[in-house]
Scaffold this motif. Sequence first.
Motif, PDB file in Angstrom:
ATOM      1  N   ILE A 131     -73.502 107.011  28.031  1.00 30.58           N
ATOM      2  CA  ILE A 131     -72.658 106.096  27.265  1.00 30.58           C
ATOM      3  C   ILE A 131     -73.144 106.013  25.823  1.00 30.58           C
ATOM      4  CG2 ILE A 131     -71.965 103.684  26.977  1.00 30.58           C
ATOM      5  CD1 ILE A 131     -71.860 103.423  29.985  1.00 30.58           C
ATOM      6  N   ALA A 132     -74.464 105.996  25.636  1.00 28.81           N
ATOM      7  CA  ALA A 132     -75.020 105.944  24.280  1.00 28.81           C
ATOM      8  C   ALA A 132     -74.614 107.184  23.490  1.00 28.81           C
ATOM      9  CB  ALA A 132     -76.536 105.811  24.338  1.00 28.81           C
ATOM     10  N   ARG A 133     -74.601 108.340  24.147  1.00 28.02           N
ATOM     11  CA  ARG A 133     -74.180 109.564  23.455  1.00 28.02           C
ATOM     12  C   ARG A 133     -72.682 109.516  23.130  1.00 28.02           C
ATOM     13  NH1 ARG A 133     -74.262 114.204  25.796  1.00 28.02           N
ATOM     14  NH2 ARG A 133     -74.933 113.700  27.918  1.00 28.02           N
ATOM     15  N   PHE A 134     -71.906 108.943  24.049  1.00 29.76           N
ATOM     16  CA  PHE A 134     -70.476 108.755  23.777  1.00 29.76           C
ATOM     17  C   PHE A 134     -70.296 107.861  22.549  1.00 29.76           C
ATOM     18  CE2 PHE A 134     -66.758 106.035  24.155  1.00 29.76           C
ATOM     19  CZ  PHE A 134     -65.737 106.945  24.278  1.00 29.76           C
ATOM     20  N   ASP A 135     -71.032 106.748  22.510  1.00 31.39           N
ATOM     21  CA  ASP A 135     -70.940 105.831  21.370  1.00 31.39           C
ATOM     22  C   ASP A 135     -71.340 106.526  20.074  1.00 31.39           C
ATOM     23  OD1 ASP A 135     -70.109 103.756  23.000  1.00 31.39           O
ATOM     24  OD2 ASP A 135     -72.091 102.817  23.134  1.00 31.39           O
ATOM     25  N   ALA A 136     -72.411 107.311  20.118  1.00 32.75           N
ATOM     26  CA  ALA A 136     -72.874 108.013  18.911  1.00 32.75           C
ATOM     27  C   ALA A 136     -71.837 109.024  18.437  1.00 32.75           C
ATOM     28  CB  ALA A 136     -74.200 108.705  19.188  1.00 32.75           C
ATOM     29  N   THR A 137     -71.206 109.725  19.371  1.00 31.50           N
ATOM     30  CA  THR A 137     -70.176 110.697  19.011  1.00 31.50           C
ATOM     31  C   THR A 137     -68.953 109.988  18.434  1.00 31.50           C
ATOM     32  OG1 THR A 137     -70.930 112.132  20.812  1.00 31.50           O
ATOM     33  CG2 THR A 137     -68.786 112.627  19.862  1.00 31.50           C
ATOM     34  N   LEU A 138     -68.623 108.845  19.027  1.00 31.58           N
ATOM     35  CA  LEU A 138     -67.515 108.040  18.515  1.00 31.58           C
ATOM     36  C   LEU A 138     -67.796 107.592  17.080  1.00 31.58           C
ATOM     37  CD1 LEU A 138     -64.810 106.599  19.475  1.00 31.58           C
ATOM     38  CD2 LEU A 138     -66.246 104.589  19.801  1.00 31.58           C
ATOM     39  N   ASP A 139     -68.993 107.064  16.858  1.00 25.89           N
ATOM     40  CA  ASP A 139     -69.361 106.581  15.523  1.00 25.89           C
ATOM     41  C   ASP A 139     -69.286 107.699  14.495  1.00 25.89           C
ATOM     42  OD1 ASP A 139     -69.786 104.164  16.712  1.00 25.89           O
ATOM     43  OD2 ASP A 139     -71.977 104.184  16.503  1.00 25.89           O
TER      44      ASP A 139
END
Length: 221
Positions: A131-139
């Motif tokens: 999820i953290a990687r998803f958030d980072a990619t989103l950002d």
Amino acid sequence: MTVRASDRAYATLLDEIQSGVLRPGAVLGEAEQAARLGVSRTPLREALGRLAADGLVAQQSPRVTVVTAIDADDIREIFEVRRALEESAARLAAGRGDAAAFVQLAHEFARVDLDGAEGATDGLDAYYALIARFDATLDASLANDYLTAALRTVRTHLVRVRRLARDNPGRLAASVAEHRLIAEAIGARDADLAAHATHVHLHNALESILGALTSTPEHLK
């Protein structure tokens, strides 16, 4: 690069608050915390000031700070802000982001297997890392420093709240599917579906967290 003492103290205290080691109401005496963290009082005060700005601690007296409580009303307010920010972010990412990166994330969410992971810290930590990687990619997709800064602030509080979901395997499994759909929609550049899927995910997450708070209020009190 040398890490400043105040940054070290802030990072340690933030992790302890978010993980529940320092529970709501815990007293953070200046002298005691400085000694425990191995820093002088000046960097400790700087760290506590940053935590106060984050809303994670409050000053009771000139030298005594406490970890703030979080209740159902706080959680609803966090999710009101989160919904506005994350639905907008998903919509923007669908137009601006690296579609292939989100397609890959969707594949990874599809491979998540939480069977038997109840109480398995490694499995849950791996899922939250995804999820953290998803958030980072989103950002990285947004190209909007103001929006990403606002999202970071909300996530600082969300870590405390999210601990409740770790005790609900059914909710975790649903969350996996919801994140997969969001990633697929962004990867397909379907902005409307990405925003709607985010809305549904946040609605379900809020209902689950409030239910957990009602049944086990000691987690956050």
